[in-house]
Design an enzyme around this catalytic site. Structure first.
Site, PDB file in Angstrom:
ATOM      1  N   TYR A  60     -77.736  24.311 -60.496  1.00  0.00           N
ATOM      2  CA  TYR A  60     -76.636  23.494 -59.952  1.00  0.00           C
ATOM      3  C   TYR A  60     -75.508  23.379 -60.966  1.00  0.00           C
ATOM      4  O   TYR A  60     -74.337  23.413 -60.602  1.00  0.00           O
ATOM      5  CB  TYR A  60     -77.142  22.095 -59.570  1.00  0.00           C
ATOM      6  CG  TYR A  60     -76.099  21.310 -58.816  1.00  0.00           C
ATOM      7  CD1 TYR A  60     -76.018  21.380 -57.431  1.00  0.00           C
ATOM      8  CD2 TYR A  60     -75.163  20.527 -59.493  1.00  0.00           C
ATOM      9  CE1 TYR A  60     -75.037  20.695 -56.728  1.00  0.00           C
ATOM     10  CE2 TYR A  60     -74.177  19.840 -58.799  1.00  0.00           C
ATOM     11  CZ  TYR A  60     -74.114  19.924 -57.418  1.00  0.00           C
ATOM     12  OH  TYR A  60     -73.144  19.252 -56.726  1.00  0.00           O
ATOM     13  N   PHE A 112     -46.194  31.466 -48.161  1.00  0.00           N
ATOM     14  CA  PHE A 112     -47.419  31.983 -47.572  1.00  0.00           C
ATOM     15  C   PHE A 112     -48.025  30.845 -46.744  1.00  0.00           C
ATOM     16  O   PHE A 112     -47.929  29.676 -47.127  1.00  0.00           O
ATOM     17  CB  PHE A 112     -48.419  32.506 -48.612  1.00  0.00           C
ATOM     18  CG  PHE A 112     -49.629  33.087 -47.925  1.00  0.00           C
ATOM     19  CD1 PHE A 112     -49.521  34.287 -47.240  1.00  0.00           C
ATOM     20  CD2 PHE A 112     -50.827  32.398 -47.878  1.00  0.00           C
ATOM     21  CE1 PHE A 112     -50.611  34.789 -46.520  1.00  0.00           C
ATOM     22  CE2 PHE A 112     -51.915  32.900 -47.167  1.00  0.00           C
ATOM     23  CZ  PHE A 112     -51.811  34.101 -46.483  1.00  0.00           C
ATOM     24  N   THR A 113     -48.673  31.207 -45.654  1.00  0.00           N
ATOM     25  CA  THR A 113     -49.128  30.214 -44.655  1.00  0.00           C
ATOM     26  C   THR A 113     -49.907  29.050 -45.273  1.00  0.00           C
ATOM     27  O   THR A 113     -49.487  27.893 -45.195  1.00  0.00           O
ATOM     28  CB  THR A 113     -49.993  30.927 -43.599  1.00  0.00           C
ATOM     29  OG1 THR A 113     -51.021  31.662 -44.275  1.00  0.00           O
ATOM     30  CG2 THR A 113     -49.162  31.903 -42.772  1.00  0.00           C
ATOM     31  N   ASP A 203     -49.395  32.559 -57.804  1.00  0.00           N
ATOM     32  CA  ASP A 203     -50.378  32.963 -56.788  1.00  0.00           C
ATOM     33  C   ASP A 203     -50.714  34.419 -57.093  1.00  0.00           C
ATOM     34  O   ASP A 203     -49.978  35.338 -56.742  1.00  0.00           O
ATOM     35  CB  ASP A 203     -49.799  32.804 -55.383  1.00  0.00           C
ATOM     36  CG  ASP A 203     -50.788  33.248 -54.307  1.00  0.00           C
ATOM     37  OD1 ASP A 203     -51.779  33.938 -54.650  1.00  0.00           O
ATOM     38  OD2 ASP A 203     -50.577  32.914 -53.130  1.00  0.00           O
ATOM     39  N   LYS A 246     -59.262  39.357 -52.446  1.00  0.00           N
ATOM     40  CA  LYS A 246     -58.360  40.516 -52.343  1.00  0.00           C
ATOM     41  C   LYS A 246     -58.561  41.413 -53.567  1.00  0.00           C
ATOM     42  O   LYS A 246     -59.526  42.161 -53.647  1.00  0.00           O
ATOM     43  CB  LYS A 246     -56.908  40.043 -52.215  1.00  0.00           C
ATOM     44  CG  LYS A 246     -56.537  39.498 -50.843  1.00  0.00           C
ATOM     45  CD  LYS A 246     -57.006  38.104 -50.599  1.00  0.00           C
ATOM     46  CE  LYS A 246     -56.318  37.452 -49.422  1.00  0.00           C
ATOM     47  NZ  LYS A 246     -56.884  36.132 -49.136  1.00  0.00           N
ATOM     48  N   ARG A 370     -47.553  38.932 -38.138  1.00  0.00           N
ATOM     49  CA  ARG A 370     -46.935  38.208 -39.244  1.00  0.00           C
ATOM     50  C   ARG A 370     -45.481  37.987 -38.862  1.00  0.00           C
ATOM     51  O   ARG A 370     -44.584  38.685 -39.297  1.00  0.00           O
ATOM     52  CB  ARG A 370     -47.025  38.989 -40.570  1.00  0.00           C
ATOM     53  CG  ARG A 370     -48.429  39.136 -41.113  1.00  0.00           C
ATOM     54  CD  ARG A 370     -48.900  38.021 -42.028  1.00  0.00           C
ATOM     55  NE  ARG A 370     -49.466  36.855 -41.376  1.00  0.00           N
ATOM     56  CZ  ARG A 370     -50.404  36.082 -41.925  1.00  0.00           C
ATOM     57  NH1 ARG A 370     -50.917  36.369 -43.101  1.00  0.00           N
ATOM     58  NH2 ARG A 370     -50.831  35.004 -41.322  1.00  0.00           N
ATOM     59  N   PHE A 436     -51.588  30.565 -35.981  1.00  0.00           N
ATOM     60  CA  PHE A 436     -51.845  31.991 -35.723  1.00  0.00           C
ATOM     61  C   PHE A 436     -53.331  32.313 -35.650  1.00  0.00           C
ATOM     62  O   PHE A 436     -53.736  33.253 -34.982  1.00  0.00           O
ATOM     63  CB  PHE A 436     -51.171  32.855 -36.797  1.00  0.00           C
ATOM     64  CG  PHE A 436     -51.612  32.556 -38.197  1.00  0.00           C
ATOM     65  CD1 PHE A 436     -51.060  31.500 -38.903  1.00  0.00           C
ATOM     66  CD2 PHE A 436     -52.591  33.320 -38.807  1.00  0.00           C
ATOM     67  CE1 PHE A 436     -51.478  31.200 -40.188  1.00  0.00           C
ATOM     68  CE2 PHE A 436     -53.014  33.037 -40.099  1.00  0.00           C
ATOM     69  CZ  PHE A 436     -52.455  31.968 -40.792  1.00  0.00           C
TER      70      PHE A 436
HETATM   71  N1  F0G Z   1     -52.210  33.495 -51.190  1.00  0.00           N
HETATM   72  C1  F0G Z   1     -52.003  34.707 -50.652  1.00  0.00           C
HETATM   73  C2  F0G Z   1     -50.849  35.529 -51.130  1.00  0.00           C
HETATM   74  C3  F0G Z   1     -52.848  35.185 -49.658  1.00  0.00           C
HETATM   75  O1  F0G Z   1     -52.634  36.388 -49.145  1.00  0.00           O
HETATM   76  C4  F0G Z   1     -53.927  34.374 -49.226  1.00  0.00           C
HETATM   77  C5  F0G Z   1     -54.821  34.822 -48.156  1.00  0.00           C
HETATM   78  C6  F0G Z   1     -54.105  33.125 -49.817  1.00  0.00           C
HETATM   79  C7  F0G Z   1     -53.236  32.729 -50.807  1.00  0.00           C
HETATM   80  C8  F0G Z   1     -55.215  32.191 -49.385  1.00  0.00           C
HETATM   81  O2  F0G Z   1     -56.435  32.655 -49.804  1.00  0.00           O
HETATM   82  O3  F0G Z   1     -57.675  33.201 -47.684  1.00  0.00           O
HETATM   83  O4  F0G Z   1     -58.852  32.975 -49.872  1.00  0.00           O
HETATM   84  O5  F0G Z   1     -57.955  30.982 -48.724  1.00  0.00           O
HETATM   85  N2  F0G Z   1     -54.525  35.759 -47.386  1.00  0.00           N
HETATM   86  C9  F0G Z   1     -55.352  36.308 -46.334  1.00  0.00           C
HETATM   87  C10 F0G Z   1     -54.589  37.380 -45.623  1.00  0.00           C
HETATM   88  C11 F0G Z   1     -55.934  35.300 -45.401  1.00  0.00           C
HETATM   89  O6  F0G Z   1     -55.110  37.904 -44.635  1.00  0.00           O
HETATM   90  O7  F0G Z   1     -53.487  37.726 -46.056  1.00  0.00           O
HETATM   91  P1  F0G Z   1     -57.796  32.441 -48.974  1.00  0.00           P
END
Ligand code: F0G
Length: 444
Positions: A60, A112-113, A203, A246, A370, A436
């Site tokens: 843990y 970014f979303t 990021d 990624k 997108r 989305f």
């Molecule tokens: N920042 C970037 C630039 C991303 O592309 C993503 C995720 C995140 C943060 C968030 O990370 O998904 O691990 O919580 N991108 C994915 C995509 C979902 O399909 O582009 P996460």
């Protein structure tokens, strides 16, 4: 890992996408032939990573895999303090809660979303300071991820540096089409922010791909390794959030990192509330080991050359077919310009959502929207209307062959040939956050 691909008929695919509300996120993966929904968590792990998975220390607290993970972050990225999280947005949540106060402004190189949503939920307002070229699919600028320092300076003059907890810099910029930031731009940004005592938060989800573009395109970097370039990029920033799904070649995981003890202390306290103890942050020991190894593999020059090279191969095929795509070709995928592809649809008829559904019906290839759906709504409820209305063909790392790329390009060309007959969509269900992922549509 090898898996069987299932081929389906057009009739089966029409039913599958209708049942999924014309949203590729709602398809069952078993109905998908080639899956380009995302490069997130979909890459193939190496023999070394799988071997690491077998060496998970599932204590843990204080797992040895945590210390290997910490060592990798220090060695390859140079950040002092590490907070593991279950994925990128877990890190964004904690970082935003620690650094942002109500009424703050968070400038960034395009939204970014999930990143922007966490900034907003913490009481901040995102301000886009990317160069104008980033919003133009035809501009051939080699570093479309760059910050426009004049835009930043205007914000600093208007709100004062105290209202800006940090500048949010993504390498590469996902929503612009996987476009890189140049080292020169980062250095200029560093001098500016140092003068005004503003942090840079990085990021770094696709930092190694960004480093590859710097090596290929920026003067003075041809003879530097990706490893050296990645380290230099990180050294120009104060902390980071990372989705290890990624670049770092794992199926799950992420982290927050910082060079500031105070920020670390507060984040370390918050992580136990939202993710797990500060030495695992929602991950199994084996996951942390796979990340540590994946970080090392991600900075290999040959790997990045093959990875981005495959994306370029697909992009050039699309260009040969006359398909309108975002140029220059980006790092993690091909972004088709849906406005140019389906000019008879206006943005409220969701051209990119429509095109993603149509490509699936044609071929079983799964892509994603997108555009206006991803952009969502402002805190006051109005729709964002992004200039870019794109379909992303995201390439998982180390998974598909060039023959798959040929099939993808041919299928897209087939839809391009019959594009005038494609009808738009209307949204019939809209969730409150990150719509989305779960919105549903019907044909007009
Ligand atoms: N920042 C970037 C630039 C991303 O592309 C993503 C995720 C995140 C943060 C968030 O990370 O998904 O691990 O919580 N991108 C994915 C995509 C979902 O399909 O582009 P996460």
């Amino acid at each position: 890992m090898v898996e069987l691909l299932k081929m389906t008929t057009a009739t089966q695919r029409k039913k599958a996408i209708r049942d999924a509300g014309y949203n590729t996120f709602l398809l069952k993966s078993e109905d998908v032939y080639i899956d380009l929904l995302t490069d997130s968590g979909t890459s193939a792990m190496s023999d070394r990573q799988w071997a690491g998975m077998m060496r998970g220390d599932e204590a843990y607290a204080g797992s040895r895999n945590y210390y290997n993970f910490e060592n990798a972050v220090r060695k390859y990225y140079g950040y002092k303090y590490l907070i593991p999280t279950h994925q990128g947005r877990g890190a964004e949540n904690i970082l935003s809660k620690v650094l942002i106060k109500k009424g703050d402004i968070v400038p960034g190189n395009m939204y970014f979303t999930t990143t922007r949503l966490h900034q907003e939920l913490a009481g901040g307002t995102f301000a886009d300071i990317i160069i104008d070229e980033a919003h133009d699919p035809h501009s051939l600028h080699p570093f479309k991820g760059n910050v426009d320092l004049e835009k930043l300076d205007k914000l600093v003059k208007k709100y004062g540096a105290k209202k800006i907890p940090y500048v949010s810099i993504a390498t590469t910029v996902n929503m612009a089409g996987g476009q890189p930031v140049s080292m020169k731009n980062l250095k200029d940004l560093r001098s500016y922010t140092r003068k005004h005592r503003i942090r840079i938060i990085h990021d770094m989800t696709r930092v190694a791909e960004n480093a590859y573009f710097i090596q290929q395109r920026e003067k003075g970097y041809q003879n530097k390794s990706i490893k050296e370039i990645v380290f230099e990029i990180c050294s120009l920033t104060d902390g980071a959030t990372m989705s290890a799904k990624k670049d770092a070649l794992v199926n799950i995981g992420g982290f927050m990192a910082t060079n500031e003890w105070d920020v670390f202390e507060e984040a370390r306290n918050l992580v136990v509330v939202y993710e797990g103890l500060h030495t695992y942050g929602g991950l199994a020991g084996r996951d942390m080991e796979a990340i540590a190894i994946g970080i090392e593999e991600s900075v290999n020059d040959k790997h990045q050359q093959a990875r981005v090279g495959q994306v370029e191969y697909l992009g050039n095929k699309m260009i040969d077919y006359g398909i309108p795509i975002v140029k220059p070709i980006g790092g993690h995928g091909i972004f088709v310009d849906a406005k140019a592809f389906l000019p008879h649809l206006n943005q409220d008829q969701y051209p990119a959502q429509t095109l993603a559904a149509e490509i699936f019906i044609e071929s079983g290839v799964r892509t994603m929207e997108r555009g206006i759906v991803s952009a969502g709504r402002k805190p006051n409820g109005d729709n964002y209307y992004p200039k870019l209305e794109l379909v992303r063909f995201t390439i998982p790392r180390r998974v598909y062959t060039q023959a798959h790329m040929d099939v993808i390009a041919e299928a897209t060309a087939e839809v391009f040939r019959r594009r005038n007959k494609v009808r738009g969509l209307k949204m019939v269900y809209e969730p409150k956050y990150l719509r989305f992922f779960q919105a549903r549509f019907e044909h007009l």
